[in-house]
Design a protein around this motif. Structure first.
Motif, PDB file in Angstrom:
ATOM      1  N   MET A 189      42.700  39.421  42.601  1.00 33.68           N
ATOM      2  CA  MET A 189      43.984  39.333  43.287  1.00 33.68           C
ATOM      3  C   MET A 189      43.825  39.038  44.779  1.00 33.68           C
ATOM      4  O   MET A 189      44.806  38.979  45.519  1.00 33.68           O
ATOM      5  N   LYS A 190      42.570  38.896  45.226  1.00 30.21           N
ATOM      6  CA  LYS A 190      42.309  38.562  46.627  1.00 30.21           C
ATOM      7  C   LYS A 190      41.630  37.198  46.775  1.00 30.21           C
ATOM      8  O   LYS A 190      40.990  36.916  47.780  1.00 30.21           O
ATOM      9  N   PRO A 200      53.044  42.531  58.668  1.00 34.81           N
ATOM     10  CA  PRO A 200      51.786  43.109  58.191  1.00 34.81           C
ATOM     11  C   PRO A 200      51.277  42.549  56.860  1.00 34.81           C
ATOM     12  O   PRO A 200      50.319  43.092  56.323  1.00 34.81           O
ATOM     13  N   MET A 201      51.904  41.489  56.313  1.00 33.75           N
ATOM     14  CA  MET A 201      51.508  41.038  54.992  1.00 33.75           C
ATOM     15  C   MET A 201      50.976  39.599  55.015  1.00 33.75           C
ATOM     16  O   MET A 201      51.363  38.788  55.856  1.00 33.75           O
ATOM     17  N   VAL A 202      50.077  39.335  54.064  1.00 33.82           N
ATOM     18  CA  VAL A 202      49.540  37.994  53.848  1.00 33.82           C
ATOM     19  C   VAL A 202      49.921  37.587  52.428  1.00 33.82           C
ATOM     20  O   VAL A 202      49.729  38.354  51.482  1.00 33.82           O
ATOM     21  N   TYR A 213      50.937  39.794  47.602  1.00 29.52           N
ATOM     22  CA  TYR A 213      51.010  40.119  49.027  1.00 29.52           C
ATOM     23  C   TYR A 213      49.932  41.152  49.345  1.00 29.52           C
ATOM     24  O   TYR A 213      49.841  42.192  48.686  1.00 29.52           O
ATOM     25  N   VAL A 214      49.112  40.845  50.324  1.00 32.99           N
ATOM     26  CA  VAL A 214      48.007  41.717  50.723  1.00 32.99           C
ATOM     27  C   VAL A 214      48.274  42.192  52.147  1.00 32.99           C
ATOM     28  O   VAL A 214      48.625  41.388  53.021  1.00 32.99           O
ATOM     29  N   LYS A 215      48.093  43.482  52.377  1.00 35.92           N
ATOM     30  CA  LYS A 215      48.312  44.011  53.723  1.00 35.92           C
ATOM     31  C   LYS A 215      47.207  43.519  54.655  1.00 35.92           C
ATOM     32  O   LYS A 215      46.024  43.676  54.363  1.00 35.92           O
ATOM     33  N   LEU A 216      47.596  42.921  55.765  1.00 34.39           N
ATOM     34  CA  LEU A 216      46.637  42.321  56.697  1.00 34.39           C
ATOM     35  C   LEU A 216      45.607  43.331  57.183  1.00 34.39           C
ATOM     36  O   LEU A 216      44.409  43.020  57.264  1.00 34.39           O
TER      37      LEU A 216
END
Length: 225
Positions: A189-190, A200-202, A213-216
């Motif tokens: 998932m990354k 704060p999200m990527v 969505y991954v937290k920066l």
């Protein structure tokens, strides 16, 4: 006060426990406001205090008493050691770093920015590593051969010829539209197409087309495959 307490252990053999129950033993050579330096008799190990869970005087004695035959890598005596000075001094020197996963990375730091540094790995090529997620740094000072015995053309002096932006957020925005790998790709998932970076999200699109969505602040490393 915490830093002053650690300084009382300087010159002694200590046991150090980091996050994920990572353990080191060695002589405490130096300490600063945000980093400590150990010698295990073979290497100098730089550990940011952010990841230090516990340190105490060891009940065991190293056979070599923690001394090292390597040239001392510490900064000048009249210069206070810090995380940033350590990174600056390590630039261009083949080193081991640990960020995440089962194995450390090998390569060299070639640029240090506000909240990340650029690291060149012969295996992963140019990587962005978050300053807050580096667990340790071990520079190699007396290598008899080139890293992996690679020829110089495989270890470029300027591995990334584009200017690096000041923050990790800004640099990742520059990579929008590219396929990226976060945290060495241990989590599927990354790995995906970087759609947008809005702290704060990527936002990335993974292999099956899902949007994730991954937290920066949780991104430890990033590289382009």
């Amino acid at each position: 006060m915490f830093v002053l307490s650690i300084q009382s252990l300087r010159g002694q053999i200590v046991d150090v426990v980091l996050s994920r129950d990572i353990f080191f033993q060695g002589k405490l050579i130096d300490s600063g406001k945000d980093i400590i330096v150990l010698s295990d008799g073979q290497r100098y190990i730089y550990i940011p205090l952010t990841h230090l869970h516990r340190i105490k005087r060891s009940t065991l004695i190293l056979n070599n008493e923690g001394t090292s035959s390597q040239t001392s890598p510490t900064v000048a005596v009249d210069e206070s050691i810090s995380y940033r000075t350590t990174l600056a001094n390590a630039k261009g020197r083949f080193s081991e770093i640990y960020v995440t996963g089962q194995i450390p990375l090998h390569g060299y730091i070639f640029n240090v920015r506000s909240d990340y540094f650029a690291f060149y790995s012969p295996v992963y090529k140019t990587m962005l590593v978050s300053l807050q997620h580096l667990k340790w740094l071990i520079p190699y000072y007396n290598l008899k051969n080139s890293p992996y015995t690679l020829p110089d053309k495989k270890l470029p002096v300027i591995p990334y010829n584009q200017p690096l932006l000041p923050s990790l957020e800004e640099q990742l925005k520059k990579w929008e539209g590219e396929l990226v790998v976060f945290d060495l790709g241990e989590d599927p998932m990354k790995i995906g197409l970087l759609k947008s970076v809005r702290n704060p999200m990527v936002e990335i699109v993974v292999a099956n087309g899902e949007t994730v969505y991954v937290k920066l602040s949780h991104i430890k490393s990033a590289h382009l495959p």
